[in-house]
Design a protein around this motif. Structure first.
Motif, PDB file in Angstrom:
ATOM      1  N   LEU A 144      -3.400  -2.873  -3.776  1.00 18.06           N
ATOM      2  CA  LEU A 144      -3.173  -2.099  -2.555  1.00 18.06           C
ATOM      3  C   LEU A 144      -3.024  -2.957  -1.306  1.00 18.06           C
ATOM      4  CD1 LEU A 144      -5.491   0.991  -3.079  1.00 18.06           C
ATOM      5  CD2 LEU A 144      -2.996   0.940  -3.092  1.00 18.06           C
ATOM      6  N   ARG A 145      -3.777  -4.066  -1.219  1.00 11.79           N
ATOM      7  CA  ARG A 145      -3.685  -4.925  -0.039  1.00 11.79           C
ATOM      8  C   ARG A 145      -3.160  -6.313  -0.394  1.00 11.79           C
ATOM      9  NH1 ARG A 145      -8.101  -1.656   0.968  1.00 11.79           N
ATOM     10  NH2 ARG A 145      -7.975  -0.456   2.883  1.00 11.79           N
ATOM     11  N   THR A 176       0.830  -1.206   0.000  1.00 11.37           N
ATOM     12  CA  THR A 176       0.000   0.000   0.000  1.00 11.37           C
ATOM     13  C   THR A 176       0.862   1.254   0.000  1.00 11.37           C
ATOM     14  OG1 THR A 176      -1.638  -1.232   1.304  1.00 11.37           O
ATOM     15  CG2 THR A 176      -1.926   1.152   1.151  1.00 11.37           C
TER      16      THR A 176
END
Length: 491
Positions: free
Chosen positions: A221-222, A122
């Motif tokens: 992002l994760r 992230t």
């Protein structure tokens, strides 16, 4: 007989080796992270750190790729009791999950004990100058400099007219498209909002390229920070590079106009605001500041609004009594406004009290972001357990939002539960504390204006109303809400 004994010996040897290997794998993380704590290890929360590197990620991903994402935290409760805090290894780091309102309140508001602790993936994708990476002091400075452009009443009042006109034209277009992926069309709609806010007149020329890259970025992002072709993080890094090129080109053009002292008429968009703003010491934002702020705001500013708008529409369609209540409220707002007023204004949106409850209830049920990441700056105790300095902490919103003791019948959609004020820590769709999402007011305005026009003039006919839900990267029907939008009014 000798052959049989020899074969048996080989079998025992293999079995013993496998047991030894299993023992080693089960205890590597204990040796790496817990043993060195000495006596402190006996005060750690219950839980386990799983196998090396992988930790608890497989069980987390398995749960969130199933139809029951809460099975991940449910399994912790089943194994270790309802302690409200559990140790795990997530995203390659020893971590603690906190699942109580009081614990989350402390994690999110005690800046002396906690700092941001987002996964490497992230932080790399959002950038070194984004709000999730900078120091608390720099965060306060940048938040102060950008707040008026994204959240001030003056800015919000200007955005209302554009949002309303875009909603009206987009909904009318949807009625003529036949069967659509509703969530995809909502993402396009909210992306238009955020593009206009940031880029003004230039937004149409660069929107198509940005939207595709943001979709790829969001999936990484994760994800685990595995920079190998084929993995989500690798694809997302490429998307980030492409986004930076587009943003840099716009920044260069705006700065060139200022250097030549023959600038075009100011756009009045957020790009202009970020370039021109300066703090009390006369310091302005550099290119990296501006670009990372834009990348972060734009990602957060359209994905959540699109999904919550979609889900609120679905929930209202499934609950005719709430749909009728919302419609009556919107009709009353139209009746009461002056005859000379041609469209919605900010004051109208703030009168949508029942619709606000619908949005809050949708945010609770959807829990768009199930957790947020922090890291301890020193040893901390929560619920009587020790969280060592440097460990990651996840404030697990989703468990709080589905706690039966806080929200009776938590799986039920019930906007009236918001007649009761909620304590800090019980409702966390936009985080809390100094890192509270700065765009929350804008997001709620976008959703409110969309729902205003939808409940008055349209209906949603889902092709698969009982379609299973996908929870990664965000909750949505697996068919992306295949549906038709039909007009029910000629207004």
């Amino acid at each position: 007989m000798a052959i049989e004994l020899g074969s048996w010996g080989v079998f025992v040897g293999i079995a013993s080796s496998l047991l030894l290997l299993r023992y080693i794998l089960n205890n590597v993380n204990w040796w790496l992270y817990e043993c060195k704590l000495g006596a402190k290890q006996y005060s750690l929360p219950p839980g386990d750190l799983g196998w090396p590197l992988i930790g608890n990620m497989w069980s987390f991903l398995k749960a969130f790729k199933s139809t029951n994402p809460d099975s991940f935290t449910d399994s912790l409760v089943t194994r270790y009791g309802k302690t409200g805090i559990y140790k795990v290894l997530m995203f390659g780091k020893p971590s603690v999950i906190v699942t109580t309102p009081e614990g989350n309140k402390k994690v999110l508001t005690d800046d002396d004990k906690f700092e941001t602790g987002w996964p490497r993936s992230t932080k790399e994708l959002m950038g070194d100058r984004s709000f999730i990476s900078i120091t608390p002091e720099e965060h306060k400075r940048l938040r102060r400099l950008t707040a008026a452009s994204i959240n001030g009443d003056k800015a919000l009042s200007v955005y209302v007219a554009f949002i309303e006109e875009t909603v009206k034209s987009s909904l009318e277009k949807m009625t003529k498209m036949g069967e659509i992926e509703f969530v995809t069309e909502m993402r396009k709609l909210t992306f238009k909002f955020i593009m206009h806010i940031f880029f003004g007149a230039e937004s149409d020329t660069i929107a198509a390229g940005l939207e595709k890259e943001y979709s790829i970025l969001n999936h990484g992002l994760r994800a685990m920070a595995i920079n190998i072709p084929g993995f989500a993080f690798h694809k997302a890094l490429k998307a980030r590079k492409n986004l930076l090129k587009i943003f840099q080109k716009v920044v260069d053009q705006r700065r060139a106009e200022r250097r030549e002292k023959t600038p075009k008429e100011k756009q009045g968009d957020m790009m202009d605001a970020l370039i021109d703003v300066e703090d009390e010491n006369g310091r302005k934002l550099g290119d990296e500041d501006i670009i990372d702020i834009m990348l972060m705001y734009m990602n957060a500013g359209h994905e959540s609004s699109a999904h919550i708008s979609m889900w609120a529409t679905i929930y209202l369609q499934k609950h005719p009594e709430y749909l009728q209540k919302a419609k009556e409220e919107q009709e009353e707002i139209l009746r009461r406004r002056p005859a000379t007023q041609k469209g919605l204004v900010l004051e109208d949106v703030r009168k949508m009290e029942f619709l606000s409850k619908v949005i809050d209830e949708t945010n609770r049920l959807v829990s768009f972001a199930p957790m947020v990441f922090r890291q301890t700056k020193s040893d901390v105790r929560i619920n009587g357990y020790l969280i060592p300095k440097g460990w990651k902490v996840m404030a697990w919103y989703r468990t709080v939002h589905f706690d039966n003791e806080i929200y009776p019948n938590p799986r039920e959609f019930n906007p009236y539960r918001w007649n009761i004020p909620r304590k800090l820590g019980e409702f966390l769709p936009f985080s809390a504390g100094s890192r509270l999402c700065p765009g929350q007011d804008l997001a709620k305005i976008e959703i409110s204006i969309f729902l205003h026009h939808f409940v008055l003039n349209y209906k949603l006919e889902q092709k698969n109303p009982n379609c299973p839900i996908s929870y990664l990267p965000h909750p949505r029907p697996m068919d992306k809400c295949l549906a038709r939008i039909k007009r029910i009014s000629s207004a």
